[in-house]
Design a protein around this motif. Structure first.
Motif, PDB file in Angstrom:
ATOM      1  N   UNK A 123       0.852  -1.194   0.000  1.00 28.49           N
ATOM      2  CA  UNK A 123       0.000   0.000   0.000  1.00 28.49           C
ATOM      3  C   UNK A 123       0.883   1.238   0.000  1.00 28.49           C
ATOM      4  N   UNK A 124       0.715   2.097  -0.979  1.00 28.51           N
ATOM      5  CA  UNK A 124       1.487   3.345  -1.071  1.00 28.51           C
ATOM      6  C   UNK A 124       2.990   3.125  -0.927  1.00 28.51           C
ATOM      7  N   UNK A 125       3.511   2.084  -1.540  1.00 29.50           N
ATOM      8  CA  UNK A 125       4.949   1.852  -1.540  1.00 29.50           C
ATOM      9  C   UNK A 125       5.498   1.205  -0.280  1.00 29.50           C
ATOM     10  N   UNK A 126       4.641   0.793   0.634  1.00 26.71           N
ATOM     11  CA  UNK A 126       5.075   0.117   1.856  1.00 26.71           C
ATOM     12  C   UNK A 126       4.414  -1.246   1.931  1.00 26.71           C
ATOM     13  N   UNK A 127       5.116  -2.150   2.619  1.00 32.40           N
ATOM     14  CA  UNK A 127       4.583  -3.503   2.826  1.00 32.40           C
ATOM     15  C   UNK A 127       4.097  -3.619   4.272  1.00 32.40           C
ATOM     16  N   UNK A 128       2.820  -3.956   4.429  1.00 33.42           N
ATOM     17  CA  UNK A 128       2.184  -4.099   5.740  1.00 33.42           C
ATOM     18  C   UNK A 128       1.794  -5.560   5.933  1.00 33.42           C
ATOM     19  N   UNK A 129       2.285  -6.159   7.011  1.00 36.06           N
ATOM     20  CA  UNK A 129       1.957  -7.554   7.308  1.00 36.06           C
ATOM     21  C   UNK A 129       0.909  -7.609   8.411  1.00 36.06           C
ATOM     22  N   UNK A 130      -0.241  -8.151   8.071  1.00 35.18           N
ATOM     23  CA  UNK A 130      -1.309  -8.419   9.033  1.00 35.18           C
ATOM     24  C   UNK A 130      -1.192  -9.908   9.341  1.00 35.18           C
ATOM     25  N   UNK A 131      -0.729 -10.244  10.528  1.00 35.80           N
ATOM     26  CA  UNK A 131      -0.291 -11.612  10.810  1.00 35.80           C
ATOM     27  C   UNK A 131      -1.398 -12.647  10.851  1.00 35.80           C
ATOM     28  N   UNK A 132      -2.636 -12.240  11.137  1.00 37.56           N
ATOM     29  CA  UNK A 132      -3.641 -13.245  11.452  1.00 37.56           C
ATOM     30  C   UNK A 132      -3.269 -13.865  12.787  1.00 37.56           C
ATOM     31  N   UNK A 133      -4.083 -14.778  13.288  1.00 34.66           N
ATOM     32  CA  UNK A 133      -3.807 -15.402  14.578  1.00 34.66           C
ATOM     33  C   UNK A 133      -2.862 -16.580  14.422  1.00 34.66           C
ATOM     34  N   UNK A 134      -1.968 -16.718  15.362  1.00 32.74           N
ATOM     35  CA  UNK A 134      -1.061 -17.848  15.347  1.00 32.74           C
ATOM     36  C   UNK A 134       0.110 -17.633  16.278  1.00 32.74           C
ATOM     37  N   UNK A 135       1.138 -18.414  16.059  1.00 33.88           N
ATOM     38  CA  UNK A 135       2.358 -18.392  16.866  1.00 33.88           C
ATOM     39  C   UNK A 135       3.545 -18.179  15.939  1.00 33.88           C
ATOM     40  N   UNK A 136       4.706 -17.855  16.519  1.00 38.65           N
ATOM     41  CA  UNK A 136       5.912 -17.859  15.693  1.00 38.65           C
ATOM     42  C   UNK A 136       6.045 -19.235  15.046  1.00 38.65           C
ATOM     43  N   UNK A 137       6.406 -19.257  13.777  1.00 36.18           N
ATOM     44  CA  UNK A 137       6.539 -20.526  13.074  1.00 36.18           C
ATOM     45  C   UNK A 137       7.541 -20.360  11.933  1.00 36.18           C
ATOM     46  N   UNK A 138       8.076 -21.457  11.436  1.00 37.47           N
ATOM     47  CA  UNK A 138       9.095 -21.369  10.377  1.00 37.47           C
ATOM     48  C   UNK A 138       8.617 -20.643   9.121  1.00 37.47           C
ATOM     49  N   UNK A 139       7.330 -20.697   8.832  1.00 38.59           N
ATOM     50  CA  UNK A 139       6.813 -20.068   7.615  1.00 38.59           C
ATOM     51  C   UNK A 139       6.865 -18.546   7.649  1.00 38.59           C
ATOM     52  N   UNK A 140       6.856 -17.952   8.833  1.00 41.09           N
ATOM     53  CA  UNK A 140       6.878 -16.485   8.886  1.00 41.09           C
ATOM     54  C   UNK A 140       8.289 -15.925   9.058  1.00 41.09           C
ATOM     55  N   UNK A 141       9.270 -16.811   9.183  1.00 37.03           N
ATOM     56  CA  UNK A 141      10.644 -16.336   9.334  1.00 37.03           C
ATOM     57  C   UNK A 141      11.155 -15.600   8.112  1.00 37.03           C
ATOM     58  N   UNK A 142      10.566 -15.847   6.946  1.00 34.24           N
ATOM     59  CA  UNK A 142      11.017 -15.216   5.710  1.00 34.24           C
ATOM     60  C   UNK A 142      10.235 -13.943   5.369  1.00 34.24           C
ATOM     61  N   UNK A 143       9.279 -13.567   6.205  1.00 31.33           N
ATOM     62  CA  UNK A 143       8.461 -12.383   5.934  1.00 31.33           C
ATOM     63  C   UNK A 143       9.340 -11.137   5.949  1.00 31.33           C
ATOM     64  N   UNK A 144       9.217 -10.352   4.893  1.00 28.57           N
ATOM     65  CA  UNK A 144       9.907  -9.060   4.800  1.00 28.57           C
ATOM     66  C   UNK A 144       8.832  -7.989   4.697  1.00 28.57           C
ATOM     67  N   UNK A 145       8.875  -7.040   5.606  1.00 31.73           N
ATOM     68  CA  UNK A 145       7.807  -6.049   5.651  1.00 31.73           C
ATOM     69  C   UNK A 145       8.317  -4.747   6.248  1.00 31.73           C
ATOM     70  N   UNK A 146       7.615  -3.674   5.996  1.00 35.33           N
ATOM     71  CA  UNK A 146       7.945  -2.397   6.612  1.00 35.33           C
ATOM     72  C   UNK A 146       7.216  -2.223   7.939  1.00 35.33           C
ATOM     73  N   UNK A 147       5.999  -2.713   7.993  1.00 35.00           N
ATOM     74  CA  UNK A 147       5.179  -2.620   9.203  1.00 35.00           C
ATOM     75  C   UNK A 147       4.578  -3.990   9.477  1.00 35.00           C
ATOM     76  N   UNK A 148       4.747  -4.472  10.690  1.00 29.25           N
ATOM     77  CA  UNK A 148       4.165  -5.749  11.103  1.00 29.25           C
ATOM     78  C   UNK A 148       3.051  -5.471  12.104  1.00 29.25           C
TER      79      UNK A 148
END
Length: 190
Positions: A123-148
């Motif tokens: 959105x407007x040149x920035x990456x925003x991650x809306x995590x949804x519900x969960x726990x730390x997990x291997x799949x989110x270790x690669x997430x690159x974002x400006x705002x979490x």
């Protein structure tokens, strides 16, 4: 970076861009809200998928993005998604990120097999991650974002603040910008 967002409660947000209104997990909305062009839903729990609140903001052209179990309950322009996709809706590029529980006593709350998601929205040149519900997990270790925007609440449902801080620190350590994170309750931190 956050001025176009309205936070309602928990993981419910509105983003008002130039000629477009986007809602993420609309819940706890006021009676008179702007109509939605796009609605992103992370999973089927009532604090993320609330049909009464969706009725307040839907219009005939609203586009819905949701995991299959939610998408099957919606009518209109609906796109069912699963983790690991990169798509575009109404000119918004987005990715779906797996959202599930990994802590033993929380495994039943958000099973990986449900294929529930979080979203990375561009959105407007920035990456925003809306995590949804969960726990730390291997799949989110690669997430690159400006705002979490990470769902934090702790037991018995989702990760706690300490676990979320670990996720954010991992993002900064892997070469991404140190993301801003917002917890349930609306407090902002780094």
């Amino acid at each position: 970076m956050l001025e176009k967002f309205t936070w309602y409660k928990q993981s419910a947000y509105k983003w008002k861009g130039e000629g477009i209104t986007v809602y993420i997990d609309p819940w706890g909305l006021r009676p008179q809200e702007e109509p939605a062009d796009v609605i992103f839903i992370t999973h089927a729990h009532a604090d993320h998928y609330e049909p009464e609140d969706i009725d307040k903001i839907k219009k005939s052209t609203t586009q819905y993005i949701a995991p299959r179990d939610v998408a099957e309950k919606l009518k209109g322009n609906v796109k069912a998604v699963k983790p690991g996709e990169s798509l575009d809706v109404a000119g918004i590029k987005f990715q779906t990120v797996p959202a599930y529980s990994t802590v033993e006593h929380r495994l039943e709350t958000h099973p990986k097999s449900n294929n529930w998601v979080g979203y990375i929205l561009s959105l407007d040149g920035h990456r925003y991650w809306f995590s949804g519900d969960g726990d730390p997990n291997p799949d989110i270790e690669q997430v690159k974002t400006d705002v979490a925007l990470i769902c934090i609440g702790g037991d018995p449902y989702v990760m706690n603040a300490s676990e979320a801080a670990g996720v954010v620190k991992n993002q900064a350590a892997t070469g991404g910008p140190e993301p801003l994170w917002i917890r349930r309750g609306g407090r902002i931190g780094r």
